[in-house]
Scaffold this active site. Structure first.
Site, PDB file in Angstrom:
ATOM      1  N   GLU A  87      50.399   6.358  67.014  1.00 30.49           N
ATOM      2  CA  GLU A  87      51.567   6.151  67.806  1.00 30.49           C
ATOM      3  C   GLU A  87      52.711   5.237  67.217  1.00 30.49           C
ATOM      4  OE1 GLU A  87      53.023   7.960  70.236  1.00 30.49           O
ATOM      5  OE2 GLU A  87      51.240   9.099  70.714  1.00 30.49           O
TER       6      GLU A  87
ATOM      7  N   GLU B  76      65.697   5.827  68.118  1.00 33.72           N
ATOM      8  CA  GLU B  76      66.123   4.455  67.156  1.00 33.72           C
ATOM      9  C   GLU B  76      64.828   3.409  67.243  1.00 33.72           C
ATOM     10  OE1 GLU B  76      69.910   1.357  67.246  1.00 33.72           O
ATOM     11  OE2 GLU B  76      69.622   3.172  68.644  1.00 33.72           O
TER      12      GLU B  76
ATOM     13  N   GLY C  32      54.690   3.388  71.423  1.00 32.91           N
ATOM     14  CA  GLY C  32      53.334   3.891  72.060  1.00 32.91           C
ATOM     15  C   GLY C  32      53.332   5.349  72.746  1.00 32.91           C
TER      16      GLY C  32
ATOM     17  N   PRO D 232      49.946   1.595  90.036  1.00 33.82           N
ATOM     18  CA  PRO D 232      50.298   2.433  90.786  1.00 33.82           C
ATOM     19  C   PRO D 232      51.883   2.522  90.547  1.00 33.82           C
ATOM     20  CG  PRO D 232      48.571   1.781  92.257  1.00 33.82           C
ATOM     21  CD  PRO D 232      49.010   0.882  91.280  1.00 33.82           C
TER      22      PRO D 232
ATOM     23  N   GLU E 134      56.454   6.623  65.588  1.00 29.84           N
ATOM     24  CA  GLU E 134      57.686   6.178  66.073  1.00 29.84           C
ATOM     25  C   GLU E 134      58.530   5.135  65.336  1.00 29.84           C
ATOM     26  OE1 GLU E 134      56.784   4.970  70.250  1.00 29.84           O
ATOM     27  OE2 GLU E 134      56.543   7.140  70.759  1.00 29.84           O
TER      28      GLU E 134
END
Length: 136
Positions: free
Chosen positions: A57, A109, A41, A78, A61
């Site tokens: 994304e 990887e 992501g 948070p 990746e």
């Protein structure tokens, strides 16, 4: 008071191999959590749709293109990301276990792990995978 909030997207990709559920993870090439495993992501571009960002994304990746994804939920506690206030929208996708991931972009990887043998994960990604498991 002005608050900077960033949005990221993640895809939990499952496959079923020999009656075992696997999830595709990437090893982070950069800080934070460099060298740790994570869900593929990243950040949403300013003029980008959430689903398009997640698919982009994921492909960057892992080298794998996903066609259909389903939103799981948002994660925004948070402190979940040391870089600041970041809200992540998590998606899931079922893909073929024969898909051979090829790490790219900021992934060092990429490989399949069975759900019962996951490594320690970066950020709150164990929580995200647990949330996606309700769709199994």
């Amino acid at each position: 008071m002005e608050q900077e909030i960033a949005v990221t997207v993640d895809i939990v990709a499952f496959c079923n191999s020999n009656n075992k559920i696997n999830v595709l993870l990437i090893k982070r090439k950069n800080e934070p959590f460099k060298g740790q495993w994570a869900i593929p992501g990243g950040f949403v571009d300013e003029d980008e749709d959430l689903e398009d960002a997640a698919k982009r994304e994921f492909t960057e990746e892992t080298g794998i293109k996903v066609k259909t994804i389903e939103q799981v939920r948002a994660f925004g506690a948070p402190g979940r990301d040391p870089r600041g206030r970041i809200i992540s929208i998590a998606f899931l996708s079922w893909i073929n276990c024969d898909e051979n991931p090829l790490a790219g972009d900021d992934a060092a990887e990429a490989k399949w792990f069975t759900l019962d043998q996951l490594p320690d994960l970066a950020f709150d990604h164990a929580e995200i995978i647990n949330a996606a498991e309700i769709y199994l």
